[in-house]
Scaffold this motif. Sequence first.
Motif, mmCIF file in Angstrom:
data_model
loop_
_atom_site.group_PDB
_atom_site.id
_atom_site.type_symbol
_atom_site.label_atom_id
_atom_site.label_comp_id
_atom_site.label_asym_id
_atom_site.label_seq_id
_atom_site.Cartn_x
_atom_site.Cartn_y
_atom_site.Cartn_z
ATOM 1 N N LEU A 147 0.838 -1.188 0.000
ATOM 2 C CA LEU A 147 0.000 0.000 0.000
ATOM 3 C C LEU A 147 0.879 1.246 0.000
ATOM 4 O O LEU A 147 1.823 1.343 0.796
ATOM 5 C CB LEU A 147 -0.911 0.012 1.230
ATOM 6 N N PHE A 148 0.543 2.178 -0.856
ATOM 7 C CA PHE A 148 1.241 3.465 -0.900
ATOM 8 C C PHE A 148 0.183 4.580 -0.730
ATOM 9 O O PHE A 148 -0.322 5.140 -1.709
ATOM 10 C CB PHE A 148 1.992 3.628 -2.229
ATOM 11 N N PRO A 149 -0.227 4.889 0.505
ATOM 12 C CA PRO A 149 -1.284 5.887 0.749
ATOM 13 C C PRO A 149 -0.714 7.308 0.730
ATOM 14 O O PRO A 149 0.431 7.528 1.106
ATOM 15 C CB PRO A 149 -1.799 5.531 2.134
ATOM 16 N N LYS A 150 -1.538 8.221 0.266
ATOM 17 C CA LYS A 150 -1.130 9.635 0.244
ATOM 18 C C LYS A 150 -2.379 10.510 0.353
ATOM 19 O O LYS A 150 -3.337 10.342 -0.420
ATOM 20 C CB LYS A 150 -0.384 9.944 -1.054
ATOM 21 N N LYS A 151 -2.410 11.454 1.293
ATOM 22 C CA LYS A 151 -3.539 12.384 1.429
ATOM 23 C C LYS A 151 -3.375 13.498 0.409
ATOM 24 O O LYS A 151 -2.296 14.077 0.272
ATOM 25 C CB LYS A 151 -3.586 12.976 2.845
#
Length: 434
Positions: A147-151
């Motif tokens: 997973l590579f989450p970014k807001k």
Amino acid sequence: MKKITLERLLYRKYLKTSFISILFIGLFLISFYFIVNKNVVNKSKELILNNLETFVALMVNNQTKIKTEQFLEYLSSKTFPYDGKILIFDEKGKIEFVDEEIKKLLKINEQDNILKNSNYKINYYFKDIIDEKRIDKIVLENKNYLLFPKKISNSSFYLVCIVDEKNILKEINTLIEYCKNLEYVLITGILIFYLLSFFYISFNAKNFVYKINKPLSKIVAFTKVYGKKDTPLELEPCGIFEIDSLSSNFKKMLEELDNRTKKLIIEETKRAYHESLANTDALTGVYNRRYLYTFSEQYLKIVKRENKNLALLILDLDDFKKINDTFGHEIGDLVIKQLVEIAKNSIRENDLIVRFGGDEFIILLPNTQIEQAKTVALKIIDKIDEYNKDKEFNFTISVGVSSYQKGDETIDNLISRADDALYQAKKLGKNCIV
């Protein structure tokens, strides 16, 4: 203790030291390779993940320049590295955009709320993303997904790029496989190097040991024959300072030993010659009166201690003055010499002849009784009679016999009794034994 030659000892030590050194070098190279290999693989994996994470961040940061609707449309048409798929939702879990594959994987629709999924694990993962907790991996259908989450800044949206771990590790596995092949090449190369080193070191070791052992072996071989054969010692320099010094010093020592031996032989010859002159009669070569007393002093002690027999003969030429006056002193000397020659041929090797006076001789007969001594005296007289046949001049002798008796202190006791017996022989008409 088991013996070993210097050559074998040096050869073993040389090979052992060399091979241990090569072994440690090989182990060091292999260990160094595996450490570097592991670090390269780890660094490569880390670099790939960082690059992917940076790519996602750049994609999100571009949103600040365009409208959200256009950005979503842009993301839907964009291809992500390693076949990554994206999911966009707001802070309440409402899905704004989802890739078709993600729909199937998470079993959701675009109208669903990601936080109200029937799978509580998915709810847990995405709730942590909203809470900005770091989530790196998720397990779906027994597969690992990264997973590579970014807001998305200046909005309430979150973008998550989901990548199958196998897609990322595919290149890493290729690198690992390449490294394994390289390991086999490295180990094979080290083994070949080790074998070549074995033959090279073995060859050099033999030459090195031979270089040291050759002069030492010559020295050892020479010590076995030194003194038996007049063989010169030839030692060629081997180029090793200590060995060459030893060879040179050994050669000088032998030369000095030869010189000292020659001097000693000369001195001993002179001493023996002078001693012979002092103890022998110049005319006949037999022992003289001086030697008789020196010898008898020690020998009588043996006779007394071991209770041995000892007989003594006194031989005196009859009318020797008449021989000298009639035929001359040269004939007189010849008669004396002939008497000695006849006496020597009539006695044993260990019997002793002494010229006691001008024409008087004493014969010591060890381990001989008086009757046996008279037999010897008779043998001498018979040989003289045989010699006198067909000679221009004749000579005879009278013999007095005595033997050792208890109470005799010196040889003079035996000589005195033998002299008395000689006097009786003269009175009986000479040429006889008493």
